[in-house]
Design a protein around this motif. Structure first.
Motif, PDB file in Angstrom:
ATOM      1  N   TYR A 231     -83.795  36.169  22.536  1.00  0.00           N
ATOM      2  CA  TYR A 231     -83.687  36.466  21.206  1.00  0.00           C
ATOM      3  C   TYR A 231     -84.167  37.855  20.999  1.00  0.00           C
ATOM      4  N   TYR A 232     -83.491  38.810  20.113  1.00  0.00           N
ATOM      5  CA  TYR A 232     -83.978  39.916  19.888  1.00  0.00           C
ATOM      6  C   TYR A 232     -84.059  39.797  18.238  1.00  0.00           C
ATOM      7  N   ASP A 233     -85.425  39.688  17.812  1.00  0.00           N
ATOM      8  CA  ASP A 233     -86.002  39.427  16.532  1.00  0.00           C
ATOM      9  C   ASP A 233     -85.456  38.123  16.353  1.00  0.00           C
ATOM     10  N   ALA A 234     -84.654  37.857  15.183  1.00  0.00           N
ATOM     11  CA  ALA A 234     -84.213  36.348  15.124  1.00  0.00           C
ATOM     12  C   ALA A 234     -82.822  36.315  15.546  1.00  0.00           C
ATOM     13  N   GLU A 235     -82.098  36.984  16.251  1.00  0.00           N
ATOM     14  CA  GLU A 235     -80.820  37.116  16.639  1.00  0.00           C
ATOM     15  C   GLU A 235     -80.594  36.518  18.168  1.00  0.00           C
ATOM     16  N   ALA A 236     -79.847  35.547  18.206  1.00  0.00           N
ATOM     17  CA  ALA A 236     -79.818  34.939  19.471  1.00  0.00           C
ATOM     18  C   ALA A 236     -78.686  35.939  20.234  1.00  0.00           C
ATOM     19  N   LEU A 237     -78.901  36.387  21.221  1.00  0.00           N
ATOM     20  CA  LEU A 237     -77.936  37.394  22.181  1.00  0.00           C
ATOM     21  C   LEU A 237     -77.426  36.533  23.351  1.00  0.00           C
ATOM     22  N   ASN A 238     -77.966  35.704  24.156  1.00  0.00           N
ATOM     23  CA  ASN A 238     -77.687  35.321  25.297  1.00  0.00           C
ATOM     24  C   ASN A 238     -78.230  33.874  25.531  1.00  0.00           C
ATOM     25  N   ALA A 239     -77.558  33.010  26.144  1.00  0.00           N
ATOM     26  CA  ALA A 239     -77.887  31.667  26.563  1.00  0.00           C
ATOM     27  C   ALA A 239     -77.739  31.422  28.121  1.00  0.00           C
ATOM     28  N   THR A 240     -78.580  30.844  28.681  1.00  0.00           N
ATOM     29  CA  THR A 240     -78.532  30.726  30.239  1.00  0.00           C
ATOM     30  C   THR A 240     -78.533  29.092  30.325  1.00  0.00           C
ATOM     31  N   LEU A 241     -77.862  28.637  31.229  1.00  0.00           N
ATOM     32  CA  LEU A 241     -77.950  27.113  31.525  1.00  0.00           C
ATOM     33  C   LEU A 241     -78.783  26.944  32.565  1.00  0.00           C
ATOM     34  N   PRO A 242     -79.119  25.638  32.926  1.00  0.00           N
ATOM     35  CA  PRO A 242     -79.830  25.635  34.611  1.00  0.00           C
ATOM     36  C   PRO A 242     -78.690  25.748  35.504  1.00  0.00           C
ATOM     37  N   GLN A 243     -79.411  26.383  36.713  1.00  0.00           N
ATOM     38  CA  GLN A 243     -78.622  26.880  37.752  1.00  0.00           C
ATOM     39  C   GLN A 243     -77.706  25.937  38.315  1.00  0.00           C
ATOM     40  N   LYS A 244     -78.104  24.601  38.262  1.00  0.00           N
ATOM     41  CA  LYS A 244     -77.550  23.478  39.152  1.00  0.00           C
ATOM     42  C   LYS A 244     -77.373  22.258  37.917  1.00  0.00           C
ATOM     43  N   VAL A 245     -76.012  21.724  37.814  1.00  0.00           N
ATOM     44  CA  VAL A 245     -75.813  20.730  36.763  1.00  0.00           C
ATOM     45  C   VAL A 245     -74.998  19.459  37.657  1.00  0.00           C
ATOM     46  N   GLN A 246     -75.330  18.330  37.365  1.00  0.00           N
ATOM     47  CA  GLN A 246     -74.804  17.309  38.174  1.00  0.00           C
ATOM     48  C   GLN A 246     -73.675  16.935  37.210  1.00  0.00           C
ATOM     49  N   CYS A 247     -72.305  16.759  37.979  1.00  0.00           N
ATOM     50  CA  CYS A 247     -71.057  16.419  37.277  1.00  0.00           C
ATOM     51  C   CYS A 247     -70.894  15.142  38.324  1.00  0.00           C
ATOM     52  N   LYS A 248     -69.569  14.456  37.592  1.00  0.00           N
ATOM     53  CA  LYS A 248     -68.874  13.326  38.090  1.00  0.00           C
ATOM     54  C   LYS A 248     -67.507  13.744  38.455  1.00  0.00           C
ATOM     55  N   VAL A 249     -67.099  13.454  39.684  1.00  0.00           N
ATOM     56  CA  VAL A 249     -65.697  13.712  39.997  1.00  0.00           C
ATOM     57  C   VAL A 249     -64.811  12.600  39.540  1.00  0.00           C
ATOM     58  N   VAL A 250     -63.844  13.006  38.723  1.00  0.00           N
ATOM     59  CA  VAL A 250     -62.964  11.741  38.085  1.00  0.00           C
ATOM     60  C   VAL A 250     -61.612  11.803  38.524  1.00  0.00           C
ATOM     61  N   GLU A 251     -61.104  12.804  39.191  1.00  0.00           N
ATOM     62  CA  GLU A 251     -59.926  12.865  39.802  1.00  0.00           C
ATOM     63  C   GLU A 251     -59.801  13.885  40.937  1.00  0.00           C
ATOM     64  N   THR A 252     -59.444  13.345  42.189  1.00  0.00           N
ATOM     65  CA  THR A 252     -59.261  14.204  43.380  1.00  0.00           C
ATOM     66  C   THR A 252     -58.336  13.450  44.448  1.00  0.00           C
ATOM     67  N   GLU A 253     -58.059  14.034  45.368  1.00  0.00           N
ATOM     68  CA  GLU A 253     -57.007  13.543  46.487  1.00  0.00           C
ATOM     69  C   GLU A 253     -57.948  12.614  47.387  1.00  0.00           C
ATOM     70  N   PRO A 254     -57.466  11.564  47.747  1.00  0.00           N
ATOM     71  CA  PRO A 254     -58.369  10.428  48.510  1.00  0.00           C
ATOM     72  C   PRO A 254     -58.922  11.150  49.768  1.00  0.00           C
ATOM     73  N   VAL A 255     -60.060  10.496  50.390  1.00  0.00           N
ATOM     74  CA  VAL A 255     -60.460  10.943  51.581  1.00  0.00           C
ATOM     75  C   VAL A 255     -59.831  10.715  52.745  1.00  0.00           C
ATOM     76  N   VAL A 256     -59.430  11.482  53.522  1.00  0.00           N
ATOM     77  CA  VAL A 256     -58.653  11.482  54.872  1.00  0.00           C
ATOM     78  C   VAL A 256     -59.484  11.350  56.012  1.00  0.00           C
ATOM     79  N   LYS A 257     -59.380  10.435  56.685  1.00  0.00           N
ATOM     80  CA  LYS A 257     -60.221  10.269  58.000  1.00  0.00           C
ATOM     81  C   LYS A 257     -59.963  11.314  58.954  1.00  0.00           C
ATOM     82  N   GLY A 258     -60.834  11.944  59.454  1.00  0.00           N
ATOM     83  CA  GLY A 258     -60.645  12.895  60.793  1.00  0.00           C
ATOM     84  C   GLY A 258     -60.501  14.334  60.057  1.00  0.00           C
TER      85      GLY A 258
END
Length: 187
Positions: free
Chosen positions: A117-144
């Motif tokens: 904040y600068y006085d009462a004005e919000a200028l910038n916002a920062t998320l935590p550096q690491k966030v946990q997410c779930k993979v909902v779609e990807t190619e299947p795991v290939v052995k080897g």
């Protein structure tokens, strides 16, 4: 507000320059063979995001601004506005969703972010550096195929596409680095 010399500007400093608030993104100290040394500063406007390249000699005085940093907890979103609660005063604050830019999808319910904040004005916002997410779609795991240093595309539960290693499968939790928006590790 404290005034600093042009050669004391560092990346991350917030400056009051030409009637606007500017964050120093990149600073190069140049010492030409002829003439005096100067600092070549690449700056970003904190209000509208525009960029500016400016030269400051060591004799130039610039006003350095200190922003107040507050931890705020995300509650909910309504009509393009994000509602946060101040962790100290428990006041609710509404900020535009654009304050997070392209990192907006990584904001999760109850997440604590840092707002500047600068006085009462919000200028910038920062998320935590690491966030946990779930993979909902990807190619299947290939052995080897785990030995190859190749990545495959994956879509996360928040709709963001990231590249993941071949051993990561569907419905797995991963950690994403919010600064680079890339896969970091398995959760």
């Amino acid at each position: 507000m404290p005034k600093i010399n042009g050669n004391e500007i560092r990346p991350g400093n917030v400056l009051d320059h030409n009637g606007g608030l500017w964050a120093a993104v990149k600073v190069d100290h140049v010492k030409p063979g002829k003439g005096g040394a100067f600092a070549q500063v690449e700056m970003r406007n904190l209000r509208n995001g525009s960029k500016l390249n400016e030269r400051f000699r060591s004799a130039d005085k610039v006003e350095r601004v200190r922003l107040e940093q507050k931890d705020q907890q995300f509650l909910y979103e309504t009509d393009g506005m994000l509602v946060f609660m101040d962790n100290e005063t428990f006041e609710q604050v509404e900020l535009p969703a654009e304050i997070l830019g392209e990192r907006r999808p990584f904001l999760q319910d109850g997440m604590t972010i840092q707002v500047e904040y600068y006085d009462a004005e919000a200028l910038n916002a920062t998320l935590p550096q690491k966030v946990q997410c779930k993979v909902v779609e990807t190619e299947p795991v290939v052995k080897g195929q785990t030995a190859a240093n190749s990545f495959k595309p994956a879509i996360l539960d928040n709709g963001v596409k990231v590249m993941v290693p071949p051993f990561v499968g569907q419905d797995e939790d991963i950690i994403v680095d919010t600064t680079t928006m890339e896969y970091s590790e398995r959760a």
